[in-house]
Write an enzyme that holds these catalytic residues in place. Structure first.
Site, mmCIF file in Angstrom:
data_model
loop_
_atom_site.group_PDB
_atom_site.id
_atom_site.type_symbol
_atom_site.label_atom_id
_atom_site.label_comp_id
_atom_site.label_asym_id
_atom_site.label_seq_id
_atom_site.Cartn_x
_atom_site.Cartn_y
_atom_site.Cartn_z
ATOM 1 N N ARG A 23 17.350 73.517 -21.520
ATOM 2 C CA ARG A 23 16.799 72.530 -20.595
ATOM 3 C C ARG A 23 17.873 71.981 -19.658
ATOM 4 O O ARG A 23 19.061 71.962 -20.000
ATOM 5 C CB ARG A 23 16.153 71.376 -21.355
ATOM 6 C CG ARG A 23 17.112 70.464 -22.075
ATOM 7 C CD ARG A 23 16.398 69.380 -22.880
ATOM 8 N NE ARG A 23 15.621 69.961 -23.965
ATOM 9 C CZ ARG A 23 14.280 69.946 -24.008
ATOM 10 N NH1 ARG A 23 13.590 69.367 -23.055
ATOM 11 N NH2 ARG A 23 13.649 70.501 -25.022
ATOM 12 N N CYS A 45 21.230 75.088 -23.116
ATOM 13 C CA CYS A 45 20.710 76.430 -22.841
ATOM 14 C C CYS A 45 19.195 76.417 -22.684
ATOM 15 O O CYS A 45 18.614 77.324 -22.079
ATOM 16 C CB CYS A 45 21.121 77.403 -23.939
ATOM 17 S SG CYS A 45 20.526 76.959 -25.580
ATOM 18 N N GLU A 68 14.885 71.164 -34.576
ATOM 19 C CA GLU A 68 16.317 71.505 -34.651
ATOM 20 C C GLU A 68 17.167 70.265 -34.360
ATOM 21 O O GLU A 68 16.804 69.434 -33.518
ATOM 22 C CB GLU A 68 16.652 72.660 -33.704
ATOM 23 C CG GLU A 68 16.330 72.398 -32.235
ATOM 24 C CD GLU A 68 17.496 71.808 -31.477
ATOM 25 O OE1 GLU A 68 18.595 71.746 -32.047
ATOM 26 O OE2 GLU A 68 17.299 71.397 -30.327
ATOM 27 N N GLN A 74 23.720 67.021 -28.451
ATOM 28 C CA GLN A 74 23.847 67.343 -27.030
ATOM 29 C C GLN A 74 23.452 66.149 -26.166
ATOM 30 O O GLN A 74 24.056 65.900 -25.110
ATOM 31 C CB GLN A 74 22.982 68.564 -26.705
ATOM 32 C CG GLN A 74 23.487 69.840 -27.360
ATOM 33 C CD GLN A 74 22.462 70.959 -27.348
ATOM 34 O OE1 GLN A 74 21.247 70.714 -27.334
ATOM 35 N NE2 GLN A 74 22.927 72.193 -27.355
ATOM 36 N N GLY A 102 32.199 77.452 -29.427
ATOM 37 C CA GLY A 102 31.469 76.188 -29.479
ATOM 38 C C GLY A 102 30.588 76.066 -30.711
ATOM 39 O O GLY A 102 30.651 76.880 -31.643
ATOM 40 N N GLU A 103 29.726 75.050 -30.683
ATOM 41 C CA GLU A 103 28.878 74.731 -31.842
ATOM 42 C C GLU A 103 27.923 75.872 -32.175
ATOM 43 O O GLU A 103 27.739 76.215 -33.346
ATOM 44 C CB GLU A 103 28.089 73.455 -31.569
ATOM 45 C CG GLU A 103 27.238 73.005 -32.747
ATOM 46 C CD GLU A 103 26.461 71.741 -32.448
ATOM 47 O OE1 GLU A 103 25.807 71.226 -33.366
ATOM 48 O OE2 GLU A 103 26.498 71.267 -31.291
ATOM 49 N N MET A 104 27.304 76.486 -31.154
ATOM 50 C CA MET A 104 26.347 77.557 -31.423
ATOM 51 C C MET A 104 27.034 78.775 -32.032
ATOM 52 O O MET A 104 26.505 79.400 -32.957
ATOM 53 C CB MET A 104 25.616 77.937 -30.136
ATOM 54 C CG MET A 104 24.556 79.019 -30.330
ATOM 55 S SD MET A 104 23.299 78.601 -31.586
ATOM 56 C CE MET A 104 22.350 77.384 -30.675
#
Length: 424
Positions: A56, A54, A116, A122, A193-195
């Site tokens: 890059r 999200c 982070e 990722q 998802g993960e987020m």
């Protein structure tokens, strides 16, 4: 021709979300994109990997240097975007700078949230996708393995990850800023998802009235919802249920908006204009930007959250200097490895030539022994023959050289000739 390490792309610093979403690569597009990249440039691009999050979109290549100037045009053409609209937002690095950038990205130094940890996972996903597409070779494999090692070293030896204010925590703060206590609020998570999992963890701690996970695949929604004692539903149920929720957090891989202006406008009327907080963490965005113009809707994008989390990074900035020092050392190490690879063909040629000399002299010695000659004499002739042939090249070059070249050869010879321990 020499092969360089090249990196180019854009991120949350160089481009707003409205630009980033136009060149993002969903997971199912990565392989076709890598195939297209290598097809477009042929043998000039030896290896490639695509990192798309999200924040890059970056392409890493092992390629011939002239490829660099044409990569932006390929990115624009593949995504059907006007090249001129992308150019101001793109950055490009090669060799040392490309390696340094990869190390900084994996270590969280180039993230919207300083330090982070999600970016490392990722990046590993991107490498895995490149491997599955057959686009990874020795050079990028080595680069990424060292990248992961550096990221681990930075995280274990510095305080870069401490006092982290995550995007998920910022989402909760924004919701509380608008609605106050969330104990009477219903929260909808779109995606699994993960987020979304991170956001669900943070929102769960506020003990909201209810939480629901909506996903295209109901099984994945059920799995995540069970962890937080929440409910689940299909994406297709959202239009009928949306009015029940006070907070909506969305992060999917959809290439088209899930929540449009018309749908949300109807929902606000059903809710009698009670405020709604919508947090869109997806790139491309899940919620149409026009939704933010509605009087009772508070819409926040991933960039809005990024600006909020910057205020929590001061405690970690002192660790950046230490992290940069670690990275710089590791960059030099990788470049030394790359330079070592460049002389491998020359080393192989020297070894092959030496093997030919050795085999020739050994065969001559075997024939002499077969004729009954003295072993001691044969050994003496073998040693003499090897010495003469090994020394012929350097001595001939020295004799043919002119003044300046001769001085250079004279300086190099002591380093090239073998040293003998005479104490034996």
């Amino acid at each position: 021709m020499a092969v360089d390490v090249l990196t180019f792309g854009l991120n949350h610093v160089s481009a707003p979300v409205s630009v980033r979403e136009r060149v993002s690569f969903p997971l199912d597009v990565v392989k076709p994109a890598l195939d297209g990249l290598r097809s477009a440039f042929g043998a000039s691009v030896k290896e490639a990997a695509i990192l798309s999050t999200c924040n890059r979109t970056e392409i890493y290549c092992a390629a011939e240097p002239q490829v660099q100037e044409h990569l932006p045009s390929w990115l624009a053409e593949f995504n059907r975007v006007e090249a001129g609209s992308l150019q101001p937002h793109l950055y490009q690095y090669h060799q040392n700078d490309a390696v340094r950038h990869a190390f900084r990205v994996a270590s969280g130094l180039d993230s919207m949230v300083l330090g982070e940890p999600q970016i490392l996972g990722q990046m590993k996903d991107a490498v895995r996708a490149a491997e599955q597409a057959g686009a990874l070779g020795t050079l990028l494999h080595q680069l990424f393995q060292r990248t992961f090692s550096v990221a681990k070293e930075v995280r274990s030896q510095t305080a870069i990850g401490t006092h982290s204010v995550s995007m998920a925590a910022a989402a909760v703060r924004l919701a509380e800023r608008v609605l106050g206590d969330l104990s009477e609020s219903n929260v909808l998570f779109i995606g699994a998802g993960e987020m979304i999992e991170l956001c669900a963890t943070h929102f769960s701690a506020t003990k909201p009235k209810g939480m629901v996970v909506a996903n295209r695949t109901l099984e994945r929604a059920d799995t995540l919802a069970t962890r937080f004692m929440a409910k689940s539903m299909k994406l297709s149920d959202i239009p009928d249920k949306l009015a029940e929720f006070d907070v909506i957090v969305s992060c999917t891989a959809s290439t088209l908006p899930i929540l449009g202006l018309g749908m949300v406008e109807r929902v606000t009327k059903v809710r009698r204009h009670r405020p709604m907080v919508m947090i869109d963490l997806a790139v491309p965005r899940d919620i149409e930007t026009e939704v933010g113009r509605l009087a009772d809707v508070y819409l926040y994008s991933v960039d809005d959250l990024g600006r909020m989390v910057q205020s929590g990074t001061d405690a970690r900035r002192a660790a950046v200097v230490q992290a940069e020092a670690i990275i710089e050392t590791r960059v030099q190490g990788f470049m030394h490895w790359m330079q070592s690879r460049e002389i491998v063909p020359a080393i192989l040629d020297i070894q092959q030539a030496a093997d030919l000399v050795r085999e020739s002299e050994l065969e001559r010695a075997r024939r002499a022994l077969a004729r009954g000659e003295s072993p001691e004499l044969v050994l003496e002739q073998l040693a003499h023959g090897l010495t003469q042939k090994y020394m012929h090249g350097p001595l001939a070059a020295l004799n043919r050289s002119e003044t300046e070249e001769r001085q250079q050869l004279m300086a190099l010879l002591p380093r090239l000739l073998p040293r003998v321990d005479r104490r034996r």
